[in-house]
Design a protein around this motif. Sequence first.
Motif, PDB file in Angstrom:
ATOM      1  N   THR A 270     -23.940 -34.122 -13.524  1.00  9.65           N
ATOM      2  CA  THR A 270     -25.352 -34.395 -13.786  1.00  9.65           C
ATOM      3  C   THR A 270     -25.585 -35.881 -13.562  1.00  9.65           C
ATOM      4  O   THR A 270     -24.886 -36.710 -14.151  1.00  9.65           O
ATOM      5  N   ILE A 271     -26.539 -36.218 -12.716  1.00 11.04           N
ATOM      6  CA  ILE A 271     -26.720 -37.632 -12.374  1.00 11.04           C
ATOM      7  C   ILE A 271     -28.197 -38.027 -12.306  1.00 11.04           C
ATOM      8  O   ILE A 271     -29.073 -37.178 -12.199  1.00 11.04           O
ATOM      9  N   ASP A 272     -28.411 -39.335 -12.357  1.00 15.04           N
ATOM     10  CA  ASP A 272     -29.698 -39.907 -11.981  1.00 15.04           C
ATOM     11  C   ASP A 272     -29.380 -40.859 -10.827  1.00 15.04           C
ATOM     12  O   ASP A 272     -28.658 -41.844 -11.021  1.00 15.04           O
ATOM     13  N   ALA A 273     -29.897 -40.537  -9.653  1.00 12.03           N
ATOM     14  CA  ALA A 273     -29.536 -41.296  -8.448  1.00 12.03           C
ATOM     15  C   ALA A 273     -29.989 -42.744  -8.509  1.00 12.03           C
ATOM     16  O   ALA A 273     -29.531 -43.576  -7.733  1.00 12.03           O
ATOM     17  N   ARG A 274     -30.867 -43.067  -9.478  1.00 11.02           N
ATOM     18  CA  ARG A 274     -31.327 -44.457  -9.615  1.00 11.02           C
ATOM     19  C   ARG A 274     -30.343 -45.288 -10.423  1.00 11.02           C
ATOM     20  O   ARG A 274     -30.449 -46.508 -10.465  1.00 11.02           O
TER      21      ARG A 274
ATOM     22  N   VAL B 108     -26.241 -33.344  -9.475  1.00  9.09           N
ATOM     23  CA  VAL B 108     -27.496 -32.665  -9.806  1.00  9.09           C
ATOM     24  C   VAL B 108     -28.408 -33.635 -10.554  1.00  9.09           C
ATOM     25  O   VAL B 108     -28.065 -34.104 -11.643  1.00  9.09           O
ATOM     26  N   GLY B 109     -29.548 -33.938  -9.971  1.00  4.65           N
ATOM     27  CA  GLY B 109     -30.516 -34.836 -10.595  1.00  4.65           C
ATOM     28  C   GLY B 109     -31.638 -34.086 -11.280  1.00  4.65           C
ATOM     29  O   GLY B 109     -31.906 -32.927 -10.972  1.00  4.65           O
ATOM     30  N   ARG B 110     -32.294 -34.754 -12.210  1.00  4.30           N
ATOM     31  CA  ARG B 110     -33.488 -34.261 -12.911  1.00  4.30           C
ATOM     32  C   ARG B 110     -33.230 -33.000 -13.731  1.00  4.30           C
ATOM     33  O   ARG B 110     -34.170 -32.253 -14.015  1.00  4.30           O
ATOM     34  N   SER B 111     -31.975 -32.743 -14.127  1.00  5.70           N
ATOM     35  CA  SER B 111     -31.682 -31.488 -14.825  1.00  5.70           C
ATOM     36  C   SER B 111     -32.201 -31.487 -16.262  1.00  5.70           C
ATOM     37  O   SER B 111     -32.258 -30.435 -16.898  1.00  5.70           O
ATOM     38  N   SER B 112     -32.619 -32.652 -16.775  1.00 10.96           N
ATOM     39  CA  SER B 112     -33.157 -32.666 -18.141  1.00 10.96           C
ATOM     40  C   SER B 112     -34.671 -32.466 -18.154  1.00 10.96           C
ATOM     41  O   SER B 112     -35.283 -32.443 -19.221  1.00 10.96           O
ATOM     42  N   GLU B 113     -35.273 -32.326 -16.980  1.00  8.71           N
ATOM     43  CA  GLU B 113     -36.728 -32.134 -16.944  1.00  8.71           C
ATOM     44  C   GLU B 113     -37.084 -30.691 -17.304  1.00  8.71           C
ATOM     45  O   GLU B 113     -36.289 -29.778 -17.097  1.00  8.71           O
ATOM     46  N   PRO B 114     -38.286 -30.488 -17.850  1.00 11.37           N
ATOM     47  CA  PRO B 114     -38.678 -29.140 -18.268  1.00 11.37           C
ATOM     48  C   PRO B 114     -38.610 -28.145 -17.114  1.00 11.37           C
ATOM     49  O   PRO B 114     -39.036 -28.461 -16.004  1.00 11.37           O
TER      50      PRO B 114
ATOM     51  N   PRO C 247     -31.171 -31.911   0.195  1.00  6.90           N
ATOM     52  CA  PRO C 247     -32.538 -31.740   0.691  1.00  6.90           C
ATOM     53  C   PRO C 247     -33.405 -32.983   0.488  1.00  6.90           C
ATOM     54  O   PRO C 247     -33.036 -33.898  -0.259  1.00  6.90           O
ATOM     55  N   MET C 248     -34.521 -32.963   1.124  1.00 12.62           N
ATOM     56  CA  MET C 248     -35.503 -34.042   1.021  1.00 12.62           C
ATOM     57  C   MET C 248     -35.900 -34.246  -0.451  1.00 12.62           C
ATOM     58  O   MET C 248     -36.184 -33.289  -1.160  1.00 12.62           O
ATOM     59  N   GLY C 249     -35.871 -35.493  -0.873  1.00 12.33           N
ATOM     60  CA  GLY C 249     -36.295 -35.811  -2.235  1.00 12.33           C
ATOM     61  C   GLY C 249     -35.196 -35.724  -3.274  1.00 12.33           C
ATOM     62  O   GLY C 249     -35.442 -35.978  -4.453  1.00 12.33           O
ATOM     63  N   ALA C 250     -33.980 -35.396  -2.872  1.00 12.95           N
ATOM     64  CA  ALA C 250     -32.892 -35.228  -3.846  1.00 12.95           C
ATOM     65  C   ALA C 250     -32.366 -36.569  -4.359  1.00 12.95           C
ATOM     66  O   ALA C 250     -31.735 -36.619  -5.418  1.00 12.95           O
ATOM     67  N   GLY C 251     -32.587 -37.651  -3.582  1.00 12.89           N
ATOM     68  CA  GLY C 251     -32.153 -38.965  -4.062  1.00 12.89           C
ATOM     69  C   GLY C 251     -31.085 -39.638  -3.213  1.00 12.89           C
ATOM     70  O   GLY C 251     -30.429 -40.576  -3.678  1.00 12.89           O
ATOM     71  N   LYS C 252     -30.905 -39.224  -1.976  1.00 19.07           N
ATOM     72  CA  LYS C 252     -29.853 -39.781  -1.117  1.00 19.07           C
ATOM     73  C   LYS C 252     -30.100 -41.266  -0.827  1.00 19.07           C
ATOM     74  O   LYS C 252     -29.199 -42.096  -0.989  1.00 19.07           O
ATOM     75  N   THR C 253     -31.318 -41.579  -0.384  1.00 15.47           N
ATOM     76  CA  THR C 253     -31.653 -42.968  -0.072  1.00 15.47           C
ATOM     77  C   THR C 253     -31.542 -43.822  -1.336  1.00 15.47           C
ATOM     78  O   THR C 253     -31.005 -44.936  -1.315  1.00 15.47           O
ATOM     79  N   THR C 254     -32.017 -43.281  -2.450  1.00 11.65           N
ATOM     80  CA  THR C 254     -31.973 -43.980  -3.741  1.00 11.65           C
ATOM     81  C   THR C 254     -30.533 -44.232  -4.175  1.00 11.65           C
ATOM     82  O   THR C 254     -30.194 -45.330  -4.632  1.00 11.65           O
TER      83      THR C 254
HETATM   84  N1  GDP Z   1     -36.024 -38.713 -12.064  1.00  7.80           N
HETATM   85  C1  GDP Z   1     -35.279 -38.907 -10.971  1.00  7.80           C
HETATM   86  N2  GDP Z   1     -35.878 -39.378  -9.859  1.00  7.80           N
HETATM   87  C2  GDP Z   1     -35.117 -39.561  -8.771  1.00  7.80           C
HETATM   88  C3  GDP Z   1     -33.736 -39.254  -8.770  1.00  7.80           C
HETATM   89  N3  GDP Z   1     -33.249 -39.501  -7.526  1.00  7.80           N
HETATM   90  C4  GDP Z   1     -34.290 -39.946  -6.794  1.00  7.80           C
HETATM   91  N4  GDP Z   1     -35.419 -40.002  -7.542  1.00  7.80           N
HETATM   92  C5  GDP Z   1     -36.753 -40.397  -7.055  1.00  7.80           C
HETATM   93  O1  GDP Z   1     -37.134 -39.412  -6.117  1.00  7.80           O
HETATM   94  C6  GDP Z   1     -37.791 -39.993  -5.000  1.00  7.80           C
HETATM   95  C7  GDP Z   1     -37.137 -39.542  -3.702  1.00  7.80           C
HETATM   96  O2  GDP Z   1     -35.850 -40.094  -3.594  1.00  7.80           O
HETATM   97  P1  GDP Z   1     -35.160 -40.403  -2.162  1.00  7.80           P
HETATM   98  O3  GDP Z   1     -33.972 -41.257  -2.461  1.00  7.80           O
HETATM   99  O4  GDP Z   1     -36.148 -40.916  -1.179  1.00  7.80           O
HETATM  100  O5  GDP Z   1     -34.686 -38.956  -1.708  1.00  7.80           O
HETATM  101  P2  GDP Z   1     -33.957 -38.521  -0.341  1.00  7.80           P
HETATM  102  O6  GDP Z   1     -34.989 -37.766   0.446  1.00  7.80           O
HETATM  103  O7  GDP Z   1     -32.844 -37.616  -0.764  1.00  7.80           O
HETATM  104  O8  GDP Z   1     -33.472 -39.753   0.368  1.00  7.80           O
HETATM  105  C8  GDP Z   1     -37.760 -41.498  -5.237  1.00  7.80           C
HETATM  106  O9  GDP Z   1     -39.026 -41.872  -5.742  1.00  7.80           O
HETATM  107  C9  GDP Z   1     -36.684 -41.690  -6.280  1.00  7.80           C
HETATM  108  O10 GDP Z   1     -36.944 -42.795  -7.130  1.00  7.80           O
HETATM  109  C10 GDP Z   1     -33.131 -38.755  -9.970  1.00  7.80           C
HETATM  110  O11 GDP Z   1     -31.921 -38.472 -10.042  1.00  7.80           O
HETATM  111  N5  GDP Z   1     -33.956 -38.603 -11.040  1.00  7.80           N
END
Ligand code: GDP
Length: 187
Positions: free
Chosen positions: A157-161, A128-134, A16-23
Amino acid sequence: MTGAEDAEFKIVFTGPMGAGKTTAIAAISEIEPVRTEVANSDRDSHAKESTTVGFDFGRLTLPGGHAVRLYGTPGQARFRFMWSILGRGAAGVIVLLDATRPDALAQMDQFVDAFLPLVPAGAIVVGVGRSSEPGALGSEDFAARLEARDLVVPVLTIDAREPRDVRLLVHTLTCILESQASTGSCP
Ligand SMILES: Nc1nc2c(ncn2[C@@H]2O[C@H](COP(=O)(O)OP(=O)(O)O)[C@@H](O)[C@H]2O)c(=O)[nH]1
Ligand SMILES: [Mg+2]
């Protein structure tokens, strides 16, 4: 690897949108990634500034020398028609999720169901990103959901960055592909 040992193969990042694909693609691509971002006009789905409307593209060379083409799908359901176009010919799919989303399990089902028919059996990994957040779901919640559906899909469990985390997703997927081709030496 799935037949043509020397050919470049294709991995699709979806979710979904915001999950971190582009990142994620930007984190591991050796070339400047191609992006098709526009200002986000759908702030109800996600508050971020820009969103992918076409696809992301990057490239990665694996330690064994195989080149991988990395494609990222747009996340919004209105661009769903792009999923089958981008999924065509994919060796495998990585589904990225944001564990802080209350509907993240339903989102996983949606993307797994859409992409399972497009790839060779079992060639899916969930990140799965952000799983350590509250208040976030844990990776075990995603794993339990897949298991309840009799789907054998690894959940990481990952951080896409983090390039290391994204490479681990790709490595896990290539291990599945190698074990399917019975040529690999993955654990
Ligand atoms: N904390 C955290 N932030 C993330 C993670 N993946 C992406 N972000 C942030 O979430 C925002 C949206 O990421 P984006 O790559 O544009 O999501 P996309 O819509 O899946 O392409 C960016 O500001 C990223 O830096 C993650 O695993 N952890
Ligand atoms: Mg994007």
